[in-house]
Write a protein that holds these residues in place. Sequence first.
Motif, mmCIF file in Angstrom:
data_model
loop_
_atom_site.group_PDB
_atom_site.id
_atom_site.type_symbol
_atom_site.label_atom_id
_atom_site.label_comp_id
_atom_site.label_asym_id
_atom_site.label_seq_id
_atom_site.Cartn_x
_atom_site.Cartn_y
_atom_site.Cartn_z
ATOM 1 N N SER A 233 -9.477 4.434 25.833
ATOM 2 C CA SER A 233 -9.427 5.389 26.945
ATOM 3 C C SER A 233 -8.722 4.788 28.155
ATOM 4 O O SER A 233 -8.003 5.486 28.873
ATOM 5 C CB SER A 233 -10.822 5.879 27.310
ATOM 6 N N ILE A 234 -8.902 3.477 28.381
ATOM 7 C CA ILE A 234 -8.207 2.806 29.485
ATOM 8 C C ILE A 234 -6.703 2.847 29.230
ATOM 9 O O ILE A 234 -5.918 3.162 30.125
ATOM 10 C CB ILE A 234 -8.692 1.349 29.648
ATOM 11 N N GLU A 235 -6.302 2.525 27.994
ATOM 12 C CA GLU A 235 -4.876 2.525 27.662
ATOM 13 C C GLU A 235 -4.270 3.924 27.796
ATOM 14 O O GLU A 235 -3.187 4.091 28.354
ATOM 15 C CB GLU A 235 -4.656 2.000 26.245
ATOM 16 N N LYS A 236 -4.959 4.931 27.312
ATOM 17 C CA LYS A 236 -4.449 6.299 27.390
ATOM 18 C C LYS A 236 -4.292 6.763 28.837
ATOM 19 O O LYS A 236 -3.300 7.408 29.185
ATOM 20 C CB LYS A 236 -5.362 7.252 26.627
ATOM 21 N N THR B 123 -13.677 2.518 24.539
ATOM 22 C CA THR B 123 -13.462 2.302 25.966
ATOM 23 C C THR B 123 -12.063 1.756 26.225
ATOM 24 O O THR B 123 -11.358 2.235 27.122
ATOM 25 C CB THR B 123 -14.514 1.348 26.544
ATOM 26 N N ALA B 124 -11.649 0.760 25.450
ATOM 27 C CA ALA B 124 -10.309 0.174 25.626
ATOM 28 C C ALA B 124 -9.231 1.216 25.372
ATOM 29 O O ALA B 124 -8.232 1.277 26.094
ATOM 30 C CB ALA B 124 -10.125 -1.026 24.708
ATOM 31 N N LEU C 271 -12.315 -4.625 25.272
ATOM 32 C CA LEU C 271 -12.438 -4.970 23.855
ATOM 33 C C LEU C 271 -13.564 -5.987 23.632
ATOM 34 O O LEU C 271 -14.349 -5.860 22.689
ATOM 35 C CB LEU C 271 -11.116 -5.528 23.317
ATOM 36 N N MET C 272 -13.633 -6.976 24.504
ATOM 37 C CA MET C 272 -14.701 -7.979 24.391
ATOM 38 C C MET C 272 -16.075 -7.334 24.602
ATOM 39 O O MET C 272 -17.029 -7.637 23.871
ATOM 40 C CB MET C 272 -14.467 -9.105 25.395
ATOM 41 N N ASP C 273 -16.162 -6.427 25.566
ATOM 42 C CA ASP C 273 -17.421 -5.731 25.812
ATOM 43 C C ASP C 273 -17.790 -4.809 24.654
ATOM 44 O O ASP C 273 -18.966 -4.670 24.309
ATOM 45 C CB ASP C 273 -17.355 -4.926 27.109
ATOM 46 N N GLU C 274 -16.791 -4.184 24.032
ATOM 47 C CA GLU C 274 -17.050 -3.336 22.863
ATOM 48 C C GLU C 274 -17.615 -4.175 21.720
ATOM 49 O O GLU C 274 -18.567 -3.773 21.051
ATOM 50 C CB GLU C 274 -15.772 -2.636 22.403
#
Length: 72
Positions: free
Chosen positions: A47-50, A44-45, A32-35
């Motif tokens: 997709s990681i959660e999914k 990206t966050a 989230l910080m990188d987004e």
Amino acid sequence: MSNRATLSKIKAKLSAFQSNDANTDIDIISALMDEMSGKRPLGTADSIEKAQHKRTGYSFPYGKELRVVLSQ
């Protein structure tokens, strides 16, 4: 050193790097910080959660302390 002993050592080292639900909270916050800073594409966050949810049934946030902080 036998192959079995070598494989056991490798397995022990890899287990420290395996993704678990507590580590996934950290990965999602980092993403989230990188987004927000533009270092990673949006989603990206998610997709990681999914991916973790598919593996373990994970839902963000996993940690009790993080749930308290985010609910305020």
